[in-house]
Write a protein that holds these residues in place. Sequence first.
Motif, PDB file in Angstrom:
ATOM      1  N   TRP A  44       9.114  16.939  50.063  1.00  0.00           N
ATOM      2  CA  TRP A  44      10.459  17.921  50.758  1.00  0.00           C
ATOM      3  C   TRP A  44      10.630  19.476  50.586  1.00  0.00           C
ATOM      4  O   TRP A  44      10.039  20.556  50.657  1.00  0.00           O
ATOM      5  CB  TRP A  44      11.140  16.440  50.972  1.00  0.00           C
ATOM      6  N   GLY A  45      11.268  19.394  49.220  1.00  0.00           N
ATOM      7  CA  GLY A  45      11.957  20.294  48.464  1.00  0.00           C
ATOM      8  C   GLY A  45      12.349  20.639  47.459  1.00  0.00           C
ATOM      9  O   GLY A  45      12.518  19.236  46.500  1.00  0.00           O
ATOM     10  N   PRO A 156       6.849   4.107  31.281  1.00  0.00           N
ATOM     11  CA  PRO A 156       6.853   4.129  33.108  1.00  0.00           C
ATOM     12  C   PRO A 156       8.936   3.725  32.557  1.00  0.00           C
ATOM     13  O   PRO A 156       9.525   3.313  31.291  1.00  0.00           O
ATOM     14  CB  PRO A 156       6.568   2.879  32.733  1.00  0.00           C
ATOM     15  N   GLY A 157       9.930   4.260  33.750  1.00  0.00           N
ATOM     16  CA  GLY A 157      10.629   4.489  33.720  1.00  0.00           C
ATOM     17  C   GLY A 157      10.981   2.536  34.603  1.00  0.00           C
ATOM     18  O   GLY A 157       9.877   2.415  34.757  1.00  0.00           O
ATOM     19  N   ARG A 158      12.572   2.736  34.403  1.00  0.00           N
ATOM     20  CA  ARG A 158      12.870   1.438  35.255  1.00  0.00           C
ATOM     21  C   ARG A 158      13.479   1.282  36.216  1.00  0.00           C
ATOM     22  O   ARG A 158      13.166   0.681  36.895  1.00  0.00           O
ATOM     23  CB  ARG A 158      14.299   0.885  33.892  1.00  0.00           C
ATOM     24  N   ASN A 159      13.545   2.550  37.272  1.00  0.00           N
ATOM     25  CA  ASN A 159      13.992   1.924  38.443  1.00  0.00           C
ATOM     26  C   ASN A 159      13.365   2.469  39.529  1.00  0.00           C
ATOM     27  O   ASN A 159      12.982   3.758  39.526  1.00  0.00           O
ATOM     28  CB  ASN A 159      15.558   3.187  38.467  1.00  0.00           C
ATOM     29  N   PRO A 160      13.475   1.620  40.469  1.00  0.00           N
ATOM     30  CA  PRO A 160      12.388   2.395  41.728  1.00  0.00           C
ATOM     31  C   PRO A 160      13.080   3.965  41.808  1.00  0.00           C
ATOM     32  O   PRO A 160      14.809   3.961  42.426  1.00  0.00           O
ATOM     33  CB  PRO A 160      11.966   1.256  42.600  1.00  0.00           C
ATOM     34  N   TYR A 161      12.193   4.824  42.889  1.00  0.00           N
ATOM     35  CA  TYR A 161      12.917   5.496  43.964  1.00  0.00           C
ATOM     36  C   TYR A 161      12.042   5.477  44.376  1.00  0.00           C
ATOM     37  O   TYR A 161      10.607   5.709  45.005  1.00  0.00           O
ATOM     38  CB  TYR A 161      13.062   7.158  43.077  1.00  0.00           C
ATOM     39  N   MET A 162      12.417   6.569  45.745  1.00  0.00           N
ATOM     40  CA  MET A 162      11.972   7.074  46.444  1.00  0.00           C
ATOM     41  C   MET A 162      11.875   8.173  47.593  1.00  0.00           C
ATOM     42  O   MET A 162      13.299   8.679  47.643  1.00  0.00           O
ATOM     43  CB  MET A 162      11.371   6.009  47.943  1.00  0.00           C
ATOM     44  N   TRP A 163      11.362   9.998  47.419  1.00  0.00           N
ATOM     45  CA  TRP A 163      11.405  10.663  47.979  1.00  0.00           C
ATOM     46  C   TRP A 163      11.830  10.672  49.517  1.00  0.00           C
ATOM     47  O   TRP A 163      10.138   9.644  50.128  1.00  0.00           O
ATOM     48  CB  TRP A 163      10.242  11.572  47.812  1.00  0.00           C
ATOM     49  N   LEU A 164      12.478  11.344  50.787  1.00  0.00           N
ATOM     50  CA  LEU A 164      12.765  10.929  51.329  1.00  0.00           C
ATOM     51  C   LEU A 164      13.173  12.396  52.284  1.00  0.00           C
ATOM     52  O   LEU A 164      13.382  13.064  51.193  1.00  0.00           O
ATOM     53  CB  LEU A 164      13.562  10.249  52.201  1.00  0.00           C
ATOM     54  N   GLY A 165      13.420  13.358  53.234  1.00  0.00           N
ATOM     55  CA  GLY A 165      13.813  14.425  54.079  1.00  0.00           C
ATOM     56  C   GLY A 165      14.776  13.084  55.175  1.00  0.00           C
ATOM     57  O   GLY A 165      14.780  12.542  55.281  1.00  0.00           O
ATOM     58  N   VAL A 232      27.228   9.574  54.315  1.00  0.00           N
ATOM     59  CA  VAL A 232      26.765  10.805  54.556  1.00  0.00           C
ATOM     60  C   VAL A 232      25.849  11.160  55.289  1.00  0.00           C
ATOM     61  O   VAL A 232      25.624  12.831  55.026  1.00  0.00           O
ATOM     62  CB  VAL A 232      26.856  10.418  52.229  1.00  0.00           C
ATOM     63  N   LEU A 233      25.308  10.693  55.416  1.00  0.00           N
ATOM     64  CA  LEU A 233      23.963  10.853  56.462  1.00  0.00           C
ATOM     65  C   LEU A 233      24.896  11.447  57.720  1.00  0.00           C
ATOM     66  O   LEU A 233      23.879  12.193  58.571  1.00  0.00           O
ATOM     67  CB  LEU A 233      23.154  10.397  56.671  1.00  0.00           C
ATOM     68  N   ASP A 234      25.503  10.540  58.162  1.00  0.00           N
ATOM     69  CA  ASP A 234      26.490  11.486  58.774  1.00  0.00           C
ATOM     70  C   ASP A 234      25.743  11.339  60.513  1.00  0.00           C
ATOM     71  O   ASP A 234      25.753  12.073  61.491  1.00  0.00           O
ATOM     72  CB  ASP A 234      26.958  13.232  59.828  1.00  0.00           C
ATOM     73  N   GLY A 235      25.491  10.249  60.923  1.00  0.00           N
ATOM     74  CA  GLY A 235      24.244  10.489  62.115  1.00  0.00           C
ATOM     75  C   GLY A 235      22.818  10.389  62.854  1.00  0.00           C
ATOM     76  O   GLY A 235      22.573  10.442  63.395  1.00  0.00           O
ATOM     77  N   HIS A 236      22.418  10.806  61.214  1.00  0.00           N
ATOM     78  CA  HIS A 236      21.037  12.101  61.146  1.00  0.00           C
ATOM     79  C   HIS A 236      19.869  10.752  60.534  1.00  0.00           C
ATOM     80  O   HIS A 236      20.681  10.081  59.523  1.00  0.00           O
ATOM     81  CB  HIS A 236      20.839  12.953  59.815  1.00  0.00           C
ATOM     82  N   PRO A 237      19.065  10.577  61.148  1.00  0.00           N
ATOM     83  CA  PRO A 237      17.428  10.221  60.680  1.00  0.00           C
ATOM     84  C   PRO A 237      17.513  10.524  58.592  1.00  0.00           C
ATOM     85  O   PRO A 237      17.523  11.431  58.378  1.00  0.00           O
ATOM     86  CB  PRO A 237      16.443  10.040  60.837  1.00  0.00           C
ATOM     87  N   LEU A 238      17.384   9.395  57.873  1.00  0.00           N
ATOM     88  CA  LEU A 238      15.873   9.583  56.856  1.00  0.00           C
ATOM     89  C   LEU A 238      15.212   9.294  57.569  1.00  0.00           C
ATOM     90  O   LEU A 238      13.966   9.159  58.196  1.00  0.00           O
ATOM     91  CB  LEU A 238      16.000   8.563  56.083  1.00  0.00           C
ATOM     92  N   ILE A 239      13.892  10.511  56.599  1.00  0.00           N
ATOM     93  CA  ILE A 239      12.206  10.593  57.740  1.00  0.00           C
ATOM     94  C   ILE A 239      11.291  10.465  55.614  1.00  0.00           C
ATOM     95  O   ILE A 239      11.452  11.221  54.882  1.00  0.00           O
ATOM     96  CB  ILE A 239      12.375  12.108  58.020  1.00  0.00           C
ATOM     97  N   GLY A 240      10.493   9.431  56.426  1.00  0.00           N
ATOM     98  CA  GLY A 240       9.357   8.995  55.153  1.00  0.00           C
ATOM     99  C   GLY A 240       8.074   9.615  55.797  1.00  0.00           C
ATOM    100  O   GLY A 240       7.968  10.263  56.701  1.00  0.00           O
ATOM    101  N   ARG A 241       7.269   9.649  54.752  1.00  0.00           N
ATOM    102  CA  ARG A 241       5.972  10.140  54.865  1.00  0.00           C
ATOM    103  C   ARG A 241       4.952   9.033  54.542  1.00  0.00           C
ATOM    104  O   ARG A 241       5.243   8.035  53.969  1.00  0.00           O
ATOM    105  CB  ARG A 241       5.957  11.385  54.084  1.00  0.00           C
ATOM    106  N   PRO A 242       3.736   9.117  55.549  1.00  0.00           N
ATOM    107  CA  PRO A 242       2.700   7.908  55.107  1.00  0.00           C
ATOM    108  C   PRO A 242       2.503   7.602  54.373  1.00  0.00           C
ATOM    109  O   PRO A 242       2.167   8.524  54.029  1.00  0.00           O
ATOM    110  CB  PRO A 242       1.635   8.206  56.444  1.00  0.00           C
ATOM    111  N   GLY A 243       2.811   6.372  53.774  1.00  0.00           N
ATOM    112  CA  GLY A 243       1.940   6.179  52.364  1.00  0.00           C
ATOM    113  C   GLY A 243       3.176   6.325  51.311  1.00  0.00           C
ATOM    114  O   GLY A 243       2.419   6.387  50.067  1.00  0.00           O
ATOM    115  N   ALA A 244       3.948   7.038  51.744  1.00  0.00           N
ATOM    116  CA  ALA A 244       5.136   7.173  50.557  1.00  0.00           C
ATOM    117  C   ALA A 244       6.090   6.722  50.126  1.00  0.00           C
ATOM    118  O   ALA A 244       7.310   6.763  50.628  1.00  0.00           O
ATOM    119  CB  ALA A 244       5.309   8.913  50.261  1.00  0.00           C
TER     120      ALA A 244
END
Length: 400
Positions: A44-45, A156-165, A232-244
């Motif tokens: 994303w950024g 490899p690290g321990r914690n799972p994470y995911m990038w979203l917009g 914290v999102l104040d009503g806004h959506p989270l956006i994923g990318r296909p396959g990510a």
Amino acid sequence: MRVKVVCVGGGPAGLYLAILLKRQNPAHDITVHERDPEGSTYGWGVTYRRCFLDKLREHDAATARAIEDASVGYSDGVAHVGGLTIRHHGDEGFGIGRHRLLDLLADRARRLGVRLQFESELTEPPAGADLVVAADGVRSALRTRHAAAFDTRIVPGRNPYMWLGTTRIFDAFTFAFTETEHGWIWVYGYRYSADHSTCVVECSPETFAGLGLDRASQADGVALLEKLFADVLDGHPLIGRPGAGWQTFRTLTNRTWHHGNLVLLGDAAHTTHYSVGAGTTLALEDAMCLARAVHEHASLPGALAAYERRRQAELLPVQSAARYSAQWYENLPRYIHLPPHRMFALLGQRHSPLLPYIPPQLYYGLDRAVGRFQALRRLKRWLGPRVASTLHARSSAHRG
């Protein structure tokens, strides 16, 4: 020295290297090969600091100006812990969309005469090139084919994470920690354009499994995250990318960065944990260093050796900081129940090699004292790198 350069990978590092080499000598023959179609990218950024913008100006003012004009700024940090909010004023930072950054770099490269070939994947060094640059990321095909020569290591690290917009525009670099019945889950958020922000979500493996995120579809997982971070999102959506989807961070190192006329750049050479926000900055600094080495040395072998020496030395403190930053989050229960202002203060100290070995409350008090006395500040600056170096040496000896 006129050289024929083939750069494999059209990310920020590869494109910026092509720009710098072409500016140094317009006679250089430079081609960038990118396996994906033009305009497609992941992420994303990205973020960077004011001091890095100054470096960009030194190397190519036109590129620096274009990047600054397309960036958004922030100077505050905000932490949301449960129902409490702490704000801290810090150094000036910037965000820019990765897609926008690549467009700017590609346009600048073309204007200088660099050939860009998209949907062109190279898995072997091509014949006829004086210099082949592997800038094809952490999963570099070129590096993998010669992994023994580079002595590649991946931890490899321990914690799972995911990038979203998200369309939620954060006015500060934002940390939000939410407690669930299965443990804590948190998000790092920062804006990168007038209408979008990046959100990186992370949690422990136990929380990940307890919430069912390991079994949920991407849509169901994102919907659950929207509920967990609704405030914290104040009503806004989270956006994923296909396959990510979810992944664990992999710390990649190489004993050497060059083999024959093949040299590693950016994530193909090294990775640093995303929690220090330095990945793109370090990749572009690699490009600066390699371009400078090619310019200063009469032979390519000498240039590649100098590049490797300089960058490996410069990266040591950053890599140490990244390791300790990742460990801070992996040991979040050690800090999360402190008074919020103290927790946020130690969040800012997460790069310290001393923090894991001192009780958090005691460290907080010592850090406050250090801030008051010049002599103690000098001692802390002197002691920190030495502790990090000793611990790293012990870890390397144990691995060997």
